[in-house]
Design a protein around this motif. Sequence first.
Motif, PDB file in Angstrom:
ATOM      1  N   ARG A   1       0.837  -1.193   0.000  1.00  0.00           N
ATOM      2  CA  ARG A   1       0.000   0.000   0.000  1.00  0.00           C
ATOM      3  C   ARG A   1       0.875   1.246   0.000  1.00  0.00           C
ATOM      4  NH1 ARG A   1      -3.788  -3.428   2.146  1.00  0.00           N
ATOM      5  NH2 ARG A   1      -5.958  -2.831   1.853  1.00  0.00           N
ATOM      6  N   ARG A   2       0.359   2.296  -0.652  1.00  0.00           N
ATOM      7  CA  ARG A   2       1.032   3.583  -0.620  1.00  0.00           C
ATOM      8  C   ARG A   2       0.420   4.428   0.481  1.00  0.00           C
ATOM      9  NH1 ARG A   2       1.265   5.228  -7.075  1.00  0.00           N
ATOM     10  NH2 ARG A   2       2.141   3.259  -7.826  1.00  0.00           N
ATOM     11  N   ASN A   3       1.242   5.190   1.151  1.00  0.00           N
ATOM     12  CA  ASN A   3       0.748   6.032   2.228  1.00  0.00           C
ATOM     13  C   ASN A   3      -0.119   7.158   1.662  1.00  0.00           C
ATOM     14  OD1 ASN A   3       2.096   4.594   4.225  1.00  0.00           O
ATOM     15  ND2 ASN A   3       3.973   5.777   3.949  1.00  0.00           N
TER      16      ASN A   3
ATOM     17  N   GLU B   1      -3.398   2.636  -3.818  1.00  0.00           N
ATOM     18  CA  GLU B   1      -2.611   3.618  -4.568  1.00  0.00           C
ATOM     19  C   GLU B   1      -2.434   4.929  -3.794  1.00  0.00           C
ATOM     20  OE1 GLU B   1      -1.135   3.107  -7.496  1.00  0.00           O
ATOM     21  OE2 GLU B   1      -1.851   1.040  -7.551  1.00  0.00           O
ATOM     22  N   GLY B   2      -2.937   4.966  -2.567  1.00  0.00           N
ATOM     23  CA  GLY B   2      -2.808   6.175  -1.766  1.00  0.00           C
ATOM     24  C   GLY B   2      -3.864   7.217  -2.076  1.00  0.00           C
TER      25      GLY B   2
END
Length: 462
Positions: free
Chosen positions: A66-68, A263-264
Amino acid sequence: MKTKLSLFLVCAALASTTGCKRYERMDEPVTTPAPVVVTRGRDEKETEETQEEISEVQIHVTTEPRRNRPAPIKVKGIYISAYVAGTQSMMDDIIRHIDETEINAVVIDVKDDNGRITFAMDTPMVNEIGAVKKFIPDIEGLMKKLKEHNIYTIARVVAFRDPYLPEQKPELALKLGDGSIYRDNKGLAWVNPYKKEIWDYLVEVGIGAHEAGFDEVQFDYIRFSTEKGVSSVIYDEADVQGRSRTDIITEFIDYAYEKLEKEGIYVAADVFGAIIGGGVDSDSVGQSYGDMAEHLDYICPMIYPSHYGDGNFGIEHPDTQPYNTILAALKGSKEALGGHSKAGGGQIVVRPWLQDFTASYLSHYIEYGGAQVREQIQAVYDAGYDEWMLWSAACRYHWDGLLSSQEAQAQEQSMRESREAQMTAPQNPSGQETPAQSPSTGRVTGEACPKAGIIGRVRAAA
């Protein structure tokens, strides 16, 4: 109830002549029959293979990193059409007003009501069907300028009302029994929400918007058509698999959220105000307020006062009482979400759309200006919510109804103190908490309001 529903249909038809796209959302909120389903005779082996493929995809998805996501903000936003967003002089004027007021976010068309992508987007299906129509010629420059002014950016992505995609890929369209494409009252085609290829396309557009710089994706028209003739639409059992309208819309939201969150990207969805209380409105369009809320960061009910019929919430003419109408609708929202929470914990953030236009087509209406905008905003706060967005199809806003950023900060502090005081307020002899007054209007808040969103009471839901 039939009389009020008829009034709703008449008003919706009148509203469609105004050019405000929000009035085109539910031209006929009728109780549509169950969809006609035909089978192709899939065998058990085919079904098992399909399930194995789905399981493999799910396993793959859950193992991706996961992106932050950035820290969320309390949005106070306005809608901006793609045309306005792509016209530098207009955007410069809007940004100037934003700098002078509490507005901190814009909702910009990325996939518009005509199914077109509004700026150059290099993604597979967008390229395949030639969906780009560059209303915004310099998306990089626009996003750079918005970020320089600390403006939060939300991509509006119109989902299942898509007049363009069915012309390029007829197999994804809603179809009638003779195999022809279903078209609504305006001659526009819709895509079939049961088709997963469409889900992937919408996710693709959302990711493309994020890559262009948008902080959030807000899905719109995530519903079934309810217009005349839709009862003749034929659905393939291979697609339906026994799922209802509300099942499939909720599944789409869950699917899109899972993909975009990784995708954040923050994910929001616009919903009818009429579906807050559930019932036949909810079943007809496929929107279940509480269930959808469990798979979103933000749920955005469209609760414009002009869209509620006379007598709704016990208000004679809702459009003439913006404060009371918004307060009642949002108290219905709070009640409806009482037993729902997001996956992983936490409460969904409710961010309503408010009215910044005059509904002169109504028999009983008032001119909307800065005072009426402010009343609606105050009702949001008095209902216990903190975020809101203003809708004007023409993108003409009453800036005089907005506070400066400094005034808004002071009001937020005052509200925080007031809410803390209400939590510790002594009860009166009847055992009920003493009602508090709105800091700016002096109105008593906390009074009982009828439940919002009952079918037949809503004239129109944007």
